[in-house]
Design an enzyme around this catalytic site. Structure first.
Site, short mmCIF file in Angstrom:
data_model
loop_
_atom_site.label_atom_id
_atom_site.label_comp_id
_atom_site.label_asym_id
_atom_site.label_seq_id
_atom_site.Cartn_x
_atom_site.Cartn_y
_atom_site.Cartn_z
N GLN A 68 14.88 -0.70 22.09
CA GLN A 68 15.60 -1.55 21.14
C GLN A 68 16.63 -0.74 20.35
OE1 GLN A 68 11.52 -2.99 19.73
NE2 GLN A 68 12.79 -4.75 19.22
N CYS A 95 44.73 -4.43 25.65
CA CYS A 95 45.26 -5.78 25.42
C CYS A 95 45.52 -6.11 23.96
CB CYS A 95 44.31 -6.82 26.02
SG CYS A 95 42.79 -7.04 25.05
N ALA A 125 12.78 1.49 16.35
CA ALA A 125 13.37 2.41 15.39
C ALA A 125 12.44 3.54 14.99
CB ALA A 125 13.81 1.64 14.14
N HIS A 164 19.65 -3.56 23.26
CA HIS A 164 20.61 -3.89 22.21
C HIS A 164 21.91 -3.09 22.35
CE1 HIS A 164 16.90 -5.26 19.70
NE2 HIS A 164 17.31 -6.19 20.54
#
Length: 254
Positions: free
Chosen positions: A102, A158, A23, A122
């Site tokens: 990440q 769906c 981050a 991620h």
């Protein structure tokens, strides 16, 4: 000339550089660090439910709140910063580079890194996936439906529950992506961990794997990490200035 000599016309082989980003590399782009000392998860523990798989699947109100959070996400307004751009310059210099991230913001690709050279551990916030049939579509299409009055849009294929194409709490990482990342960590001669606390497993273990296989480990992070003792170099300076300077040295063969 012996068999080990290099021809003067032949450029020296460049080492594989693996860059694990967290981050911290995106905070200069306006995306908050969710796990840092002032991060969202510490300020509002209830917010974790919005990205926890079981809570999301079992509670329509959680899903509605999650879609509202996505509408307001700074990731869609963010632009790559100097650190992302420095990684692209290194790759374009001819140095073999692989990014293992990440982050789910897609800023490495927006900066110009080829998709095939970025491993998103991620997932990505820029796509949505159906939890039943696994159909995939763009996040912008889903958010347009929310803006048009669908608070919890269902899969158009769906009718299943849609979620962002990120790995929520309670979900496993994609084993193929993780396996490729392990291979990169083992093959890397230089491994940079940038803007990551190296506390979230299994991503954090990649730094240790790289060091165990002989890579020069360099950590660029504001706070101490569990892998600092394995590092050849630890840099505590701001990423936006420290990483471009470091990668310029690598480009020059330093």
């Amino acid at each position: 000339m012996t068999g080990t000599d290099v021809s003067p016309d032949q450029p020296p082989r460049r080492p594989l550089v693996a860059i694990l980003t967290g981050a911290g590399i995106s905070t200069d782009s306006g995306i908050p660090d969710y796990r840092g000392p002032n991060g969202l998860w510490r300020r509002d523990p209830e917010a974790e439910k919005l990205v926890t798989y079981d809570a999301y699947m079992g509670d329509p109100e959680i899903r509605r709140r999650s879609w509202r959070m996505r509408q307001e996400s700074p990731a869609f307004r963010a632009r790559p910063n100097a650190a992302h751009e420095a990684v692209v310059r290194l790759e374009r210099s001819g140095t073999p580079v692989r990014v293992i991230t990440q982050n789910v913001d897609g800023l490495h690709q927006l900066a110009g890194m080829p998709e095939r050279k970025v491993l998103e551990l991620h997932g990505t916030v820029r796509a949505v996936t159906c939890t039943r049939c696994h159909a995939r579509s763009s996040m912008q299409e889903a958010l347009a439906r929310v803006a048009a009055g669908e608070p919890d849009p269902a899969c158009l294929v769906c009718g299943g529950i849609l979620k962002s194409a990120t790995v929520m709490f309670g979900e496993r990482l994609d084993p193929q992506v993780l396996g490729t990342a392990l291979g990169v960590a083992k093959a890397a001669e230089i491994f940079l961990a940038v803007g990551t606390t190296l506390q979230v497993q299994p991503a954090a273990s990649l730094a240790g794997v790289a060091a165990e296989h002989g890579a020069r480990l360099i950590i660029v992070n504001a706070e101490p990490t569990p892998y600092d003792t394995l590092a050849a170099e630890v840099i505590r300076e701001p990423i936006g200035s420290a990483l471009p300077r470091l990668l310029e040295k690598l480009t020059a063969g330093g």
